[in-house]
Design a protein around this motif. Structure first.
Motif, mmCIF file in Angstrom:
data_model
loop_
_atom_site.group_PDB
_atom_site.id
_atom_site.type_symbol
_atom_site.label_atom_id
_atom_site.label_comp_id
_atom_site.label_asym_id
_atom_site.label_seq_id
_atom_site.Cartn_x
_atom_site.Cartn_y
_atom_site.Cartn_z
ATOM 1 N N TRP A 1 -3.386 109.309 17.348
ATOM 2 C CA TRP A 1 -4.132 108.816 16.187
ATOM 3 C C TRP A 1 -3.902 107.311 15.942
ATOM 4 O O TRP A 1 -4.829 106.506 16.010
ATOM 5 N N TYR A 2 -2.628 106.926 15.717
ATOM 6 C CA TYR A 2 -2.365 105.520 15.399
ATOM 7 C C TYR A 2 -2.639 104.577 16.577
ATOM 8 O O TYR A 2 -3.264 103.529 16.410
ATOM 9 N N PRO A 3 -2.259 104.959 17.839
ATOM 10 C CA PRO A 3 -2.631 104.086 18.964
ATOM 11 C C PRO A 3 -4.151 103.891 19.081
ATOM 12 O O PRO A 3 -4.607 102.806 19.450
ATOM 13 N N ALA A 4 -4.933 104.924 18.679
ATOM 14 C CA ALA A 4 -6.401 104.758 18.719
ATOM 15 C C ALA A 4 -6.838 103.731 17.664
ATOM 16 O O ALA A 4 -7.714 102.902 17.906
ATOM 17 N N LEU A 5 -6.187 103.734 16.501
ATOM 18 C CA LEU A 5 -6.540 102.752 15.453
ATOM 19 C C LEU A 5 -6.209 101.336 15.917
ATOM 20 O O LEU A 5 -6.884 100.371 15.551
ATOM 21 N N MET A 6 -5.172 101.223 16.765
ATOM 22 C CA MET A 6 -4.770 99.890 17.255
ATOM 23 C C MET A 6 -5.807 99.303 18.218
ATOM 24 O O MET A 6 -5.874 98.090 18.419
ATOM 25 N N MET A 7 -6.636 100.188 18.798
ATOM 26 C CA MET A 7 -7.622 99.711 19.795
ATOM 27 C C MET A 7 -8.570 98.676 19.196
ATOM 28 O O MET A 7 -9.110 97.833 19.904
ATOM 29 N N PHE A 8 -8.767 98.745 17.866
ATOM 30 C CA PHE A 8 -9.741 97.841 17.245
ATOM 31 C C PHE A 8 -9.177 96.437 17.040
ATOM 32 O O PHE A 8 -9.862 95.552 16.541
ATOM 33 N N GLY A 9 -7.907 96.262 17.409
ATOM 34 C CA GLY A 9 -7.298 94.940 17.277
ATOM 35 C C GLY A 9 -6.560 94.792 15.953
ATOM 36 O O GLY A 9 -6.636 95.659 15.089
ATOM 37 N N PRO A 10 -5.844 93.669 15.794
ATOM 38 C CA PRO A 10 -5.073 93.448 14.572
ATOM 39 C C PRO A 10 -5.995 93.382 13.354
ATOM 40 O O PRO A 10 -7.218 93.274 13.492
ATOM 41 N N SER A 11 -5.387 93.438 12.153
ATOM 42 C CA SER A 11 -6.218 93.374 10.933
ATOM 43 C C SER A 11 -6.945 92.031 10.917
ATOM 44 O O SER A 11 -6.517 91.064 11.555
ATOM 45 N N ASP A 12 -8.028 91.960 10.191
ATOM 46 C CA ASP A 12 -8.865 90.746 10.189
ATOM 47 C C ASP A 12 -8.047 89.501 9.829
ATOM 48 O O ASP A 12 -8.261 88.428 10.391
ATOM 49 N N LYS A 13 -7.052 89.685 8.931
ATOM 50 C CA LYS A 13 -6.303 88.474 8.526
ATOM 51 C C LYS A 13 -5.405 88.001 9.676
ATOM 52 O O LYS A 13 -5.043 86.850 9.766
ATOM 53 N N GLU A 14 -5.059 88.917 10.597
ATOM 54 C CA GLU A 14 -4.185 88.550 11.738
ATOM 55 C C GLU A 14 -5.021 88.175 12.968
ATOM 56 O O GLU A 14 -4.493 87.658 13.942
ATOM 57 N N SER A 15 -6.315 88.469 12.956
ATOM 58 C CA SER A 15 -7.105 88.279 14.177
ATOM 59 C C SER A 15 -7.329 86.790 14.429
ATOM 60 O O SER A 15 -7.838 86.066 13.572
ATOM 61 N N ILE A 16 -6.945 86.319 15.634
ATOM 62 C CA ILE A 16 -7.062 84.875 15.909
ATOM 63 C C ILE A 16 -8.457 84.490 16.408
ATOM 64 O O ILE A 16 -8.883 83.356 16.269
ATOM 65 N N HIS A 17 -9.183 85.469 16.993
ATOM 66 C CA HIS A 17 -10.472 85.095 17.594
ATOM 67 C C HIS A 17 -11.683 85.456 16.737
ATOM 68 O O HIS A 17 -12.787 84.993 16.986
ATOM 69 N N SER A 18 -11.475 86.327 15.745
ATOM 70 C CA SER A 18 -12.642 86.902 15.052
ATOM 71 C C SER A 18 -13.601 85.873 14.483
ATOM 72 O O SER A 18 -14.812 85.962 14.717
ATOM 73 N N THR A 19 -13.087 84.879 13.748
ATOM 74 C CA THR A 19 -13.996 83.937 13.069
ATOM 75 C C THR A 19 -14.933 83.274 14.069
ATOM 76 O O THR A 19 -16.154 83.319 13.927
ATOM 77 N N GLN A 20 -14.373 82.697 15.119
ATOM 78 C CA GLN A 20 -15.209 82.011 16.122
ATOM 79 C C GLN A 20 -16.095 83.013 16.872
ATOM 80 O O GLN A 20 -17.281 82.744 17.111
ATOM 81 N N SER A 21 -15.530 84.169 17.198
ATOM 82 C CA SER A 21 -16.326 85.160 17.957
ATOM 83 C C SER A 21 -17.478 85.688 17.120
ATOM 84 O O SER A 21 -18.548 85.999 17.633
ATOM 85 N N MET A 22 -17.276 85.772 15.803
ATOM 86 C CA MET A 22 -18.381 86.222 14.928
ATOM 87 C C MET A 22 -19.428 85.111 14.846
ATOM 88 O O MET A 22 -20.623 85.368 14.909
ATOM 89 N N ALA A 23 -18.979 83.849 14.753
ATOM 90 C CA ALA A 23 -19.921 82.706 14.641
ATOM 91 C C ALA A 23 -20.789 82.623 15.886
ATOM 92 O O ALA A 23 -21.973 82.295 15.817
ATOM 93 N N TRP A 24 -20.226 82.933 17.029
ATOM 94 C CA TRP A 24 -20.975 82.902 18.288
ATOM 95 C C TRP A 24 -21.595 84.255 18.619
ATOM 96 O O TRP A 24 -22.106 84.469 19.717
#
Ligand code: 3HC
Length: 311
Positions: A190-213
């Motif tokens: 269960w928990y390892p499957a939740l980890m597949m989505f990546g760190p929480s949004d506040k910890e995600s280093i790529h999300s902002t740029q990847s969303m912009a692109w």
């Protein structure tokens, strides 16, 4: 990069246009795509190992045939994705070398062992279920070859998830021992499957740029929430219990409140300290060494065929 080129590129992204390999793109766009598509491909290939572990021990011929087909599909998914990455100017050998020397990642989930037959059901149901949640939006990603690879892959993923859920149904409605195995598999995946989505949004280093692109269409937390909301009723239908005593329906948000995974465990696994990291890398290194003669033979044959065509 030239500001005018960047502005024109962003206008294309914002207009929902697909970017094709030979068209201008910011170097950082190319780099992050090679990173994400390459790691996605590595995940497909390494993901074959936990399931391959049970092909010779499947309980029936039918389950063996289904599992064989799924593992073979994953190899094909890896192929589509390596081909998409190659359009960005990187070779499959480069990507494989970076996987084998630890400079590129694969999904953390594949560093967990498949200890019982019920784990194969949990992998199909939860891991492929999470993969579908993540890959369906990726069909609309801005890079053409990645989007087209995702469209093909998503067609096969639903079979992967359904066969896993059907296996869990057979166990959960079987003997008491079988139901206990299914619950144990859910508890461990269960928990390892939740980890597949990546760190929480506040910890995600790529999300902002990847969303912009428009490389990433939804944030990590959004997809994780969607996955939980879809999966809880499926567990309830099986009579299995999600291993999270904080799980509670939140009427206001119209979704389940749930406990986050243990992020220190997540980062340990990413550092190579998960239960199976060493086994997985040794298996891939052995496959690479053992396959060298075959790759050389293919290349020699290709050179001879090319020479014959020229002659
Ligand atoms: N396992 C390993 N690394 C992970 C991870 C995970 N579960 N989640 C995040 N990471 C890494 C990221 O790669 C990044 O590290 P990097 O800079 O070295 O690449 C770092 O943690 C920070 O995470 P971010 O959220 O900032 O990174 P992304 O924006 O790239 O988001 C992602 C991570 C959601 C996994 C995104 O890369 C993505 O959507 N990738 C495509 C889908 C994919 O790779 N799925 C893996 C499973 S494939 C599969 O399950 C096959 C199926 O057929 C069974």
């Amino acid at each position: 990069d030239d500001p005018e080129l960047l502005a024109a590129f962003q206008a294309r992204i914002d207009a929902g246009e697909k970017i094709e390999p030979k068209e201008w793109m910011p170097e950082a766009y190319r780099k992050t795509l090679i990173r994400q598509i390459g790691q996605h491909a590595h995940s497909e290939i390494v993901g074959q190992l936990p399931e391959g572990n049970w092909i010779t021990r499947a309980p029936t011929l039918e389950r063996k045939a289904i599992l064989l087909a799924k593992v073979q599909d994953e190899a094909g998914h890896g192929l589509y994705l390596y081909c998409a990455a190659e359009t960005l100017g990187v070779s499959r050998d480069d990507l494989t070398e970076q996987l084998l020397n630890g400079r590129m990642k694969y999904s953390s989930i594949f560093n967990y062992p498949t200890l019982t037959w019920a784990d194969i059901g949990a992998v199909g149901w939860l891991v492929d279920g999470a993969a579908i949640m993540n890959q369906v939006p990726l069909q609309r990603t801005s890079f053409g070859p990645y989007s087209r690879a995702m469209i093909r892959i998503c067609k096969e993923e639903s079979f992967h998830q359904r066969q896993g859920y059907d296996l869990m149904r057979a166990m959960a409605t079987g003997t008491a021992e079988q139901k206990a195995m299914a619950q144990d598999a859910l508890n461990r995946f269960w928990y390892p499957a939740l980890m597949m989505f990546g760190p929480s949004d506040k910890e995600s280093i790529h999300s902002t740029q990847s969303m912009a692109w428009r490389i990433k269409i939804n944030t990590n937390d959004e997809l994780r929430q969607k996955f939980v909301d879809q999966t809880v009723p499926q567990a309830q239908y099986l009579g299995l219990t999600i291993p999270d005593e904080n799980l509670v329906w939140n009427d206001e948000k119209g979704g389940w409140d749930f406990s986050e995974p243990d992020w220190s465990e997540f980062y340990e696994v990413l550092k190579g300290n998960g239960p199976c990291n060493t086994d997985r890398m040794e298996a891939r290194q052995k496959a690479w060494r053992d396959g060298e003669w075959f790759r050389e033979g293919l290349m020699a044959h290709a050179r001879k065929s090319a020479a014959r065509r020229v002659a």
